[in-house]
Design an enzyme around this catalytic site. Structure first.
Site, PDB file in Angstrom:
ATOM      1  N   GLU A 178      21.105 -16.707  34.028  1.00  0.00           N
ATOM      2  CA  GLU A 178      19.706 -17.103  33.412  1.00  0.00           C
ATOM      3  C   GLU A 178      19.549 -16.989  31.887  1.00  0.00           C
ATOM      4  O   GLU A 178      18.578 -16.110  31.477  1.00  0.00           O
ATOM      5  CB  GLU A 178      18.543 -16.252  34.206  1.00  0.00           C
ATOM      6  CG  GLU A 178      18.582 -16.765  35.512  1.00  0.00           C
ATOM      7  CD  GLU A 178      17.184 -16.094  36.557  1.00  0.00           C
ATOM      8  OE1 GLU A 178      16.784 -15.164  35.826  1.00  0.00           O
ATOM      9  OE2 GLU A 178      17.292 -16.350  37.706  1.00  0.00           O
ATOM     10  N   GLU A 310      21.550 -18.670  42.991  1.00  0.00           N
ATOM     11  CA  GLU A 310      20.644 -17.649  43.651  1.00  0.00           C
ATOM     12  C   GLU A 310      19.526 -18.461  44.222  1.00  0.00           C
ATOM     13  O   GLU A 310      18.876 -19.511  43.708  1.00  0.00           O
ATOM     14  CB  GLU A 310      19.688 -17.044  42.498  1.00  0.00           C
ATOM     15  CG  GLU A 310      20.708 -15.832  42.039  1.00  0.00           C
ATOM     16  CD  GLU A 310      20.125 -14.907  40.977  1.00  0.00           C
ATOM     17  OE1 GLU A 310      18.851 -14.853  40.975  1.00  0.00           O
ATOM     18  OE2 GLU A 310      20.871 -14.511  39.865  1.00  0.00           O
TER      19      GLU A 310
HETATM   20  O1  AHR Z   1      17.893 -11.790  42.276  1.00  0.00           O
HETATM   21  C1  AHR Z   1      17.172 -11.101  41.392  1.00  0.00           C
HETATM   22  C2  AHR Z   1      16.918 -11.509  40.260  1.00  0.00           C
HETATM   23  O2  AHR Z   1      16.598 -13.026  40.229  1.00  0.00           O
HETATM   24  C3  AHR Z   1      18.143 -11.883  39.424  1.00  0.00           C
HETATM   25  O3  AHR Z   1      18.783 -10.526  38.820  1.00  0.00           O
HETATM   26  C4  AHR Z   1      17.929 -12.899  38.421  1.00  0.00           C
HETATM   27  O4  AHR Z   1      18.878 -13.802  38.236  1.00  0.00           O
HETATM   28  C5  AHR Z   1      16.783 -13.661  39.114  1.00  0.00           C
HETATM   29  O5  AHR Z   1      15.769 -13.725  38.178  1.00  0.00           O
END
Ligand code: AHR
Length: 511
Positions: A178, A310
């Site tokens: 991110e 994710e």
């Molecule tokens: O999964 C939780 C968080 O969500 C992670 O650390 C981040 O990459 C995302 O914003």
């Protein structure tokens, strides 16, 4: 229960699509709340049965779903993690503050050696996310050398001093996380240049070939995809993208009010919230397609992989738990979100090569929850979707369409198909995944299988009286798979799916 509506599923077994990479069923474990500590790792002195500190029950459960890879150590944590703090005798490891998740002390007892020990126990490939945000190119390069280099070298010697003779294998290497937010608040062009630089110094040592993954967009923010593709392309000069990084990622969470704090309860929700969420889950297909379109412009041969590292649901934390630990329950609604995602993943497997649900244990849309007091473990409804879909790993997707399904009411004016499905063929067997997302009406699904002759149908069903149902220490199997009758029909076969349910049906494919 009202009278079922009927839909037809047409499966064209002679229209093969892409291979469903087993890595689409990948996982994610961050140093966040009780995912690592308490979830995977309890330490050697724990009363909970463990091997070298790693929970045996969790490993056994995850082996049953054949988890293909595990992403670690973050997430946001990755960009403040310094790997040298997590090697050597545990008592001497430096401590740090986990500023992203709870502002608590991290003792670094779970580090590189423990992670690879875990991957070996799971039989899973490692996906390491390196630190771009607060790290250096040298630090990342050294980590790759520490993990993967055989023979004599400074980092290989250091690894040996810490007790590991042979290098490990790392197929997947993430270049930060991110970068638009917790990974460094960069803009796309700046990060794309950084990604090239970091990826260049993540070397292939010996026969370890890294698949380097640049971190990209949130949702459909294609400015990131564009910048990352541009940075490895020579647009207009007919050359293929260079091989500096091999994949790029994006994140997509199924949450309501993601930007506005209150995300709603994991277990207490109304019909409007349910349908809005299912619509958001289905929309992952459009988001993938949006990234694919941009990537196709630069890379029509589809050499660069798209990685959704994710995804999953994100609710308010359970009452009484630490707000920074992201611990949430998991109902049949979460399972349906997973099922819908997998149907879309299968459809886009020509470009989407990996996906990682967030996160495996005790955080967000978990497969496994462990009780903080007793240490007992439960499997969530989402776990069962992974288990029931196991047959899709590395199978060939086949062209599948649902016809005549009714549409449900839906918030925000979006059209929601209440039936979701996908099918694949592997080793003489066809596996069909089916969901009925309607909250009230059963759905009769008639199979119309073309291009192959099938036999020996058997079905499994994940259902419950209400969509709010979930598993707990007192009711471990409130939501768990049961046999589903597959009935004869003039077209071949049919099943009846209760409201808000997921099913798999397998057939033997006759040569
Ligand atoms: O999964 C939780 C968080 O969500 C992670 O650390 C981040 O990459 C995302 O914003």
């Amino acid at each position: 229960m009202s009278y079922p509506s009927t839909a037809r599923i047409v499966i064209n077994a002679d229209l093969p699509e892409a291979t469903i990479n087993r890595h689409l069923y990948g996982h994610f474990a961050e140093h966040l709340g009780r995912c690592i500590y308490g979830g995977f790792y309890v330490g050697e002195d724990s009363d909970i049965p463990n091997v070298r500190g790693i929970r045996s029950d969790v490993v056994e459960a995850l082996r049953k779903i054949a988890i293909p890879n595990l992403r670690w150590p973050g997430g946001c944590f990755a960009d403040e993690y310094h790997w040298r703090d997590g090697i050597g005798p545990r008592a001497e490891r430096p401590r740090m503050i986990n500023t992203n998740w709870g502002d608590i002390e991290e003792n670094n007892h779970f580090g590189t050696h423990e992670f690879f020990d875990l991957c070996e126990m799971l039989g899973a490939d490692a996906y390491v996310a390196g630190n771009v945000g607060s790290g250096t190119v040298q630090e990342m390069s050294d980590w790759v050398e520490y993990i993967t280099r055989a023979g004599d070298s400074p980092m290989a010697r250091l690894r040996r001093e810490n007790g590991r003779e042979e290098p490990w294998k790392v197929p997947f290497w993430g270049i930060g996380n991110e970068p638009w937010g917790c990974g460094g608040s960069m803009d796309p062009a700046h990060y794309a240049a950084e990604a090239r630089r970091y990826a260049t110094f993540c070397r292939d040592h010996g026969d370890n070939k890294l698949y380097r993954i640049a971190a990209g967009a949130s949702d459909d923010d294609v400015a990131w995809t564009k910048a990352l593709m541009e940075a490895i392309s020579c647009f207009g000069c007919q050359k293929e993208p260079t091989n500096i990084y091999q994949g790029l990622s994006f994140h997509y969470y199924s949450a309501l009010n993601m930007e506005h704090g209150a995300r709603g309860s994991s277990t207490d929700f109304d019909e409007g919230e349910y349908y809005a969420l299912m619509s958001k889950a289905q929309d992952v297909g459009r988001v993938i397609q949006t990234h694919k379109r941009v990537m196709d412009t630069y890379d029509p041969a589809r050499k660069v992989g798209l990685v959704l590292d994710e995804w999953g649901t994100w609710w308010d934390v359970e009452p009484g738990t630490h707000p920074g630990f992201l611990y949430q329950q998991n109902t049949l609604r979460d399972a349906l979100v997973a099922a819908v995602h997998f149907d879309q993943f299968h459809r886009h497997a020509d470009r989407l090569i990996m996906a990682n649900i967030a996160q495996t244990v005790n955080v967000l849309q978990a497969m496994i929850l462990t009780d903080e007091q007793t240490g007992e473990m439960i499997l969530t409804p989402t776990y069962h979707v992974f288990e029931m879909n196991r047959g899709h790993h590395d199978a060939t997707a086949v062209h599948t369409r649902i016809l005549d399904a009714p549409e449900a009411r839906v918030a925000a004016g979006r059209r929601l198909e209440v039936a979701s499905a996908s099918a694949s063929v592997k080793d003489g067997a066809m596996l069909v995944s089916l969901s009925n997302l309607d909250l009230d009406t059963p759905l009769e699904i008639v199979f119309d299988i073309r291009g192959a002759s099938v036999a020996d149908a058997s079905g499994r069903l994940l259902a419950a009286d209400t969509v709010h149902e979930h598993n707990s220490v007192g009711a471990r199997d409130a939501v768990s798979p049961a046999p589903l009758p597959v009935e004869p029909h003039p077209a071949g076969a049919k099943v009846i799916l209760p409201p808000h349910s997921f099913a798999t049906v397998s057939f033997a494919v006759r040569p």
